[in-house]
Enzyme design. Structure first.
Site, mmCIF file in Angstrom:
data_model
loop_
_atom_site.group_PDB
_atom_site.id
_atom_site.type_symbol
_atom_site.label_atom_id
_atom_site.label_comp_id
_atom_site.label_asym_id
_atom_site.label_seq_id
_atom_site.Cartn_x
_atom_site.Cartn_y
_atom_site.Cartn_z
ATOM 1 N N CYS A 197 3.759 8.285 0.885
ATOM 2 C CA CYS A 197 4.396 7.277 1.731
ATOM 3 C C CYS A 197 4.388 5.964 0.951
ATOM 4 C CB CYS A 197 3.596 7.167 3.029
ATOM 5 S SG CYS A 197 4.150 5.862 4.122
ATOM 6 N N CYS A 255 8.694 -6.172 14.322
ATOM 7 C CA CYS A 255 8.433 -5.267 15.451
ATOM 8 C C CYS A 255 7.004 -5.537 15.949
ATOM 9 C CB CYS A 255 8.591 -3.809 15.036
ATOM 10 S SG CYS A 255 10.231 -3.456 14.358
ATOM 11 N N CYS A 295 7.238 -7.571 5.813
ATOM 12 C CA CYS A 295 8.473 -7.084 6.434
ATOM 13 C C CYS A 295 9.028 -8.185 7.327
ATOM 14 C CB CYS A 295 8.196 -5.833 7.267
ATOM 15 S SG CYS A 295 9.686 -5.067 7.968
ATOM 16 N N GLU A 326 0.821 -1.202 0.000
ATOM 17 C CA GLU A 326 0.000 0.000 0.000
ATOM 18 C C GLU A 326 0.853 1.249 0.000
ATOM 19 O OE1 GLU A 326 -2.149 -0.945 3.483
ATOM 20 O OE2 GLU A 326 -0.656 -0.076 4.800
ATOM 21 N N CYS A 351 0.018 2.078 9.187
ATOM 22 C CA CYS A 351 0.823 0.882 9.438
ATOM 23 C C CYS A 351 0.332 -0.429 8.829
ATOM 24 C CB CYS A 351 0.965 0.680 10.931
ATOM 25 S SG CYS A 351 -0.597 0.718 11.749
ATOM 26 N N CYS A 387 3.859 -3.204 15.156
ATOM 27 C CA CYS A 387 3.609 -2.824 13.764
ATOM 28 C C CYS A 387 2.829 -3.910 13.058
ATOM 29 C CB CYS A 387 4.950 -2.584 13.063
ATOM 30 S SG CYS A 387 4.793 -2.332 11.285
HETATM 31 N N1 SAH Z 1 10.849 -0.404 8.406
HETATM 32 C C1 SAH Z 1 11.023 1.020 8.457
HETATM 33 C C2 SAH Z 1 9.914 1.822 7.805
HETATM 34 C C3 SAH Z 1 8.497 1.418 8.003
HETATM 35 S S1 SAH Z 1 7.435 2.017 9.201
HETATM 36 C C4 SAH Z 1 11.190 1.469 9.880
HETATM 37 O O1 SAH Z 1 10.900 0.698 10.778
HETATM 38 O O2 SAH Z 1 11.647 2.586 10.094
HETATM 39 C C5 SAH Z 1 7.578 3.725 9.428
HETATM 40 C C6 SAH Z 1 7.479 4.125 10.897
HETATM 41 O O3 SAH Z 1 6.196 3.787 11.458
HETATM 42 C C7 SAH Z 1 8.516 3.422 11.768
HETATM 43 O O4 SAH Z 1 9.111 4.347 12.648
HETATM 44 C C8 SAH Z 1 7.676 2.426 12.519
HETATM 45 O O5 SAH Z 1 8.292 2.030 13.703
HETATM 46 C C9 SAH Z 1 6.388 3.199 12.720
HETATM 47 N N2 SAH Z 1 5.246 2.370 13.098
HETATM 48 C C10 SAH Z 1 4.981 1.103 12.733
HETATM 49 N N3 SAH Z 1 3.838 0.666 13.297
HETATM 50 C C11 SAH Z 1 3.362 1.687 14.029
HETATM 51 C C12 SAH Z 1 2.202 1.860 14.850
HETATM 52 N N4 SAH Z 1 1.341 0.865 15.029
HETATM 53 N N5 SAH Z 1 2.032 3.054 15.454
HETATM 54 C C13 SAH Z 1 2.913 4.064 15.274
HETATM 55 N N6 SAH Z 1 4.017 3.960 14.519
HETATM 56 C C14 SAH Z 1 4.248 2.784 13.906
#
Ligand code: SAH
Length: 377
Positions: A125, A136, A132, A112, A367, A139
């Site tokens: 974005c 994490c 991925c 997306e 996300c 996420c």
């Molecule tokens: N893999 C990369 C980019 C993808 S996500 C990274 O981790 O930086 C972009 C940002 O959104 C990252 O900082 C990630 O930690 C954050 N993110 C992911 N899930 C989230 C959520 N549920 N709430 C807030 N931020 C989130």
């Protein structure tokens, strides 16, 4: 920076062999495009004309390429412009100025992208991988694992799709242009390094070879793959680097960003600092505020101390993101008073800090939830 870090093997690229997406104009340099057109038995100079249509005029329909002989349009499009992304769903918020699209790739993988229009700027974005591998736990994308890395063409097509809808006046606010691209959609861009760098080159190369965007408007966000961050600093393209830190101490970061067991808080922050030092570009530290998990006042102080230990010359900016809870998650966003106190403590330490606006929250703009939901049904 320990020299040994630079030589660690890079095990995160291309975890399994996938059927490659069809070759696209955006995958290729100007010379490669010419060669591709010639090997299809067509005159090489036509490649530049097609590039002009694609990158400058934002035209992808061969029928609109009226300076090309009618009988060459179809073979040129077949050689250079295969369809890479099929739109599956579009969701809108903020009166249509936030638009999220779910795309199907040639092999059925779902990704997306989100377009966000603000006064005076438009940010897209983009995703760099389907799924991925970084896992994490807060996420949504991290829960499903990695399907595959995306090609340069697939990354660029997300930007072009947004650019076309803006140019055609489909987004409220009149015809416009894409000013910013952030690699904050699905995937870990530094685990798909080659295609991501190549896509940045396509975005920054002047027309007709690329979109002619400023590198400053492009942000690459990473969990902290240290060798790749060091490599990025040497590329000579001054994109903005964002490090997803989320905790200032290894104990908690090991849980929130599991790759921390490989590259610690200090190794990741040192690599971010190195990037700022080499490129003279301020780096962003991303920090999702999670209620009672990482939002304590003492962690704000520790974060400030960790960042300041690398110097107080304004090399870093902290971007706090209110957690966007994923379905079924036990975690939620911080209380407003804890968020305010976190900001206050960082500012007391002289760290420039902002709280990210939560645009598009109602369409899960933050996300990977749309792709996750659709994949499950
Ligand atoms: N893999 C990369 C980019 C993808 S996500 C990274 O981790 O930086 C972009 C940002 O959104 C990252 O900082 C990630 O930690 C954050 N993110 C992911 N899930 C989230 C959520 N549920 N709430 C807030 N931020 C989130």
């Amino acid at each position: 920076m320990p020299e040994s870090i630079k030589t660690l093997p890079l095990v995160f690229d291309e975890p399994r062999k996938a059927k490659k997406p069809p070759r696209h104009l955006a995958d290729l340099t100007a010379a490669e495009r010419k060669a591709a057109v010639e090997s299809a038995g067509l005159p090489g100079y036509r490649a530049r004309q097609v590039s002009h249509h694609y990158f400058s005029r934002l035209v992808d329909d061969p029928g609109e390429m009226t300076d090309l002989p009618a009988d060459l349009r179809a073979p040129l499009a077949a050689a250079l412009l295969p369809e890479l992304l099929t739109p599956m769903h579009t969701l809108e918020a903020d009166g249509g100025t936030t638009r999220k699209t779910l795309w199907k790739l040639h092999d059925g993988a779902l990704v997306e992208s989100v377009l966000m229009r603000y006064p005076g700027r438009v940010t897209i974005c983009v995703s760099s991988q389907a799924g991925c591998g970084m896992a994490c736990p807060f996420c949504a994308t991290g829960q499903g694992g990695l399907q595959r890395s995306m090609s340069t063409g697939e990354i660029i097509e997300q930007v072009l799709a947004g650019a076309r809808s803006l140019a055609r006046g489909e987004i409220p606010g009149g015809p416009g242009r894409v000013s910013n691209v952030v690699f904050m959609g699905m995937g870990e861009p530094m685990a798909n390094y080659k295609a991501v760098i190549e896509s940045v080159r396509r975005m920054t190369e002047p027309a007709p070879d690329g979109l002619g965007m400023s590198a400053r408007g492009i942000t690459v966000s990473t969990v902290g793959l240290v060798p790749r961050m060091l490599q990025l600093a040497e590329e000579g393209i001054a994109v903005t680097l964002a490090l997803s830190l989320h905790a200032p101490d290894d104990e908690l970061r090991n849980e929130l960003v599991p790759i921390n067991t490989r590259w610690s808080v200090h190794e990741a922050v040192a690599a971010a600092w190195n990037y700022a030092k080499v490129t003279k570009r301020r780096v962003s530290v991303e920090y999702a505020l999670i209620k009672d998990i990482n939002d304590q006042a003492w962690r704000a102080d520790l974060l400030g101390d960790v960042l300041r230990s690398y110097g107080d010359w304004g090399w870093v900016h902290v971007n706090l993101i209110p957690l966007n809870p994923t379905p079924g998650s036990k975690w939620t966003a911080s209380r407003p008073e804890d968020e305010r106190e976190f900001v206050r403590r960082l500012e007391l330490k002289g760290i420039s800090t902002t709280v990210r606006d939560t645009r598009g929250r109602e369409i899960d703009g933050a996300c990977g939830q749309l792709a996750a939901t659709t994949a499950a049904t």
